[in-house]
Design a protein around this motif. Structure first.
Motif, PDB file in Angstrom:
ATOM      1  N   GLY A 127      10.316   1.087  -5.461  1.00 54.46           N
ATOM      2  CA  GLY A 127       9.005   0.684  -4.965  1.00 54.46           C
ATOM      3  C   GLY A 127       8.794  -0.814  -4.963  1.00 54.46           C
ATOM      4  N   SER A 173       9.671  -3.962  -0.205  1.00 57.90           N
ATOM      5  CA  SER A 173       8.370  -3.325   0.007  1.00 57.90           C
ATOM      6  C   SER A 173       7.364  -4.308   0.608  1.00 57.90           C
ATOM      7  CB  SER A 173       7.838  -2.765  -1.310  1.00 57.90           C
ATOM      8  OG  SER A 173       7.530  -3.821  -2.210  1.00 57.90           O
ATOM      9  N   THR A 221       2.411  -0.277  -3.154  1.00 62.72           N
ATOM     10  CA  THR A 221       3.316  -0.890  -2.182  1.00 62.72           C
ATOM     11  C   THR A 221       3.742   0.194  -1.195  1.00 62.72           C
ATOM     12  OG1 THR A 221       5.363  -0.416  -3.425  1.00 62.72           O
ATOM     13  CG2 THR A 221       4.217  -2.506  -3.925  1.00 62.72           C
ATOM     14  N   GLN A 222       4.446  -0.211  -0.141  1.00 62.54           N
ATOM     15  CA  GLN A 222       4.938   0.760   0.828  1.00 62.54           C
ATOM     16  C   GLN A 222       6.292   0.318   1.367  1.00 62.54           C
ATOM     17  OE1 GLN A 222       2.591   0.907   4.467  1.00 62.54           O
ATOM     18  NE2 GLN A 222       1.887  -1.197   4.133  1.00 62.54           N
ATOM     19  N   LYS A 223       7.084   1.317   1.735  1.00 67.72           N
ATOM     20  CA  LYS A 223       8.405   1.050   2.308  1.00 67.72           C
ATOM     21  C   LYS A 223       8.917   2.307   2.984  1.00 67.72           C
ATOM     22  CE  LYS A 223      11.971   0.737  -0.433  1.00 67.72           C
ATOM     23  NZ  LYS A 223      12.933   0.243  -1.455  1.00 67.72           N
ATOM     24  N   TYR A 248       3.991   3.827  -2.576  1.00 72.32           N
ATOM     25  CA  TYR A 248       4.342   3.798  -4.005  1.00 72.32           C
ATOM     26  C   TYR A 248       3.131   3.337  -4.797  1.00 72.32           C
ATOM     27  CZ  TYR A 248       9.082   4.389  -2.344  1.00 72.32           C
ATOM     28  OH  TYR A 248      10.203   4.885  -1.737  1.00 72.32           O
TER      29      TYR A 248
END
Length: 476
Positions: A366, A370, A385-387, A392
């Motif tokens: 995460g 990210s 967060t994002q990915k 996340y």
């Protein structure tokens, strides 16, 4: 009237709060496509090591600031009160004649940084005092000088050894380099006493001397970018060389020299607010909001950038909190620590790095690569967060870790039986897991767009990671 005054006051406070929330930084995007691409790649690294090291490690001081006649209290308090200033400078500038870090082992440093999850290093090739930790041909005030006992060591070209060791462990190498050079006679001209951190003569009245300084800096930058392998970035400090005289350092020339040798090199000309400050560096402060331009928070592990008598290293839980907060706001963390005069870090540094690495092994998914994700933050303990289409959510639970240099491993507190993530509207079929655990977590939507997540007793009593856990949310 009272109501109108109240509304006016509230609007004033909100405006002030908004102004404080965003650092005053006008980002100028580089025109060079390769530089822009390198910056994007750098933003995915997220975590680096900042090493301050020089002869100042031999004395209890604040890096090389003790020789600066600046009137700021933290500067003049860093040298003894009962010593004549010029006598002290003479003493300081002769420290290198006994600098002999026989325990210098950059391979151990690099291994510890790699295992901590760090992806790049920034090393002080030259601080403001002008002492060079590389084999420059522009001055004898350097670690490879015949007057320095360490010059006989096969690893005497310290910067070269550091860069090579870290690259061999898979990390990117960056060079810290001070534009101000208090040892250079074309910066602090001996004809005048120094008055502060800036150049001590009028460049307009003495153009040949100033041109000599620019030539000196350009030659050193040419050396670093042509003879020390691949560099990810040049972290340029004390870039404003004058407050009194209307003189601007010729950044175009420096960039041309550096990028002719290293195409696409990231330049961090701090405080110049132009196309050669390729990302913002927030020193010892974490911006309170998400920033929409590349940035890095450089934070110390101890009380200061270099080694000190009583470093009082931050507990690992605090470093994890810094890292998660910074990444959730779109930045990188450059964590600073310095070795001693023998070339070795304190044991506590290695301990902290090892504990950070254990956490990264579980929750790093995460972190790296990210981007910030709405709602960004919930309270003081939940960050997003994002990915790759996944969200996340980091939950930083309170740690019982001692706030001192103790090497005793703390006990791990239990997680709560449930977590409520606000502002998160999940569709049926969305999958939630805790990184480090294979089992899906049960969840239920709440009115108002929130989600209640149930934490089973097994995870509560034995979380997969200390200090913080990370939930992976696969939204359908």
């Amino acid at each position: 009237m009272q109501k109108q005054l109240t509304i006016t006051l509230l609007l004033t406070l909100l405006a002030a709060s908004s102004a404080l929330a965003q650092p005053r930084f006008n980002y100028v995007e580089p025109q060079d496509e390769l530089v822009r691409s390198r910056i994007e790649d750098w933003q995915d690294l997220k975590f680096g090591l900042f090493i301050h090291w020089g002869t100042y490690s031999m004395i209890p001081t604040i890096e090389s600031w003790s020789i600066c006649p600046d009137k700021k209290e933290w500067v003049y308090n860093s040298r003894p009160y009962d010593v004549d200033y010029f006598d002290y400078v003479n003493y300081y500038e002769n420290l290198y004649k006994s600098f002999n870090p026989v325990n210098f082992d950059p391979d151990r440093w690099a291994e510890a940084a790699r295992d901590a999850g760090m992806k790049y290093v920034v090393f002080t090739t030259k601080h403001h005092d002008g002492f060079c930790m590389f084999d420059t041909q522009q001055t004898d005030y350097k670690v490879t000088s015949t007057d320095c006992p360490f010059h006989k060591n096969p690893r005497s070209n310290i910067a070269a050894e550091v860069f090579e060791a870290f690259r061999n462990k898979g990390l990117k190498a960056g060079a810290y380099f001070s534009i101000a050079d208090w040892h250079c006679d074309n910066y602090w001209w001996r004809h005048f006493p120094p008055y502060d951190r800036y150049i001590n003569y009028d460049p307009v009245k003495f153009p040949e001397r100033y041109d000599g300084f620019v030539d000196f800096i350009d030659a050193q930058v040419d050396e670093l970018t042509s003879s020390y392998g691949d560099l990810e970035l040049m972290w340029l400090d004390l870039c404003e060389i004058s407050e009194t005289y209307t003189i601007r350092y010729p950044w175009e020339r420096l960039a041309r020299t550096a990028r002719t040798n290293q195409p696409g090199l990231i330049m961090v000309a701090r405080g110049t607010h132009g196309e050669y400050e390729n990302y913002y560096t927030s020193e010892l402060k974490i911006p309170p909001t998400v920033l929409d331009y590349p940035w890095e928070a450089c934070m110390t592990l101890g009380r200061c950038w270099d080694i000190c008598k009583d470093p009082c290293y931050k507990p690992t839980s605090q470093v994890i909190r810094m890292l998660v907060t910074i990444v959730a706001r779109g930045g990188n963390l450059l964590l600073g620590a310095g070795p001693g005069p023998d070339g070795e870090f304190y044991d506590e540094v290695y301990q902290r790095l090892a504990e950070i690495g254990d956490w990264i092994d579980v929750c790093g998914k995460g972190i790296y690569g990210s981007k910030p994700a709405a709602p960004y933050q919930q309270g003081e303990d939940i960050f997003y967060t994002q990915k790759d289409g996944k969200l996340y959510a980091f939950y930083l639970y309170e740690s019982t870790e001692a706030q001192d240099n103790s090497s005793v491993s703390p006990s791990t507190p239990q997680l709560p039986s449930e977590l409520v993530l606000e502002g998160l509207d999940l569709k049926r079929g969305s999958k939630l897991t805790m990184l480090g655990s294979r089992n899906s977590l049960k969840w239920a939507s709440l009115p108002g767009g929130s989600v209640r997540i149930l934490i089973p007793e097994k995870l509560r009593s034995n979380p997969p990671s200390r200090f913080a856990v990370c939930l992976e949310i696969d939204r359908k």
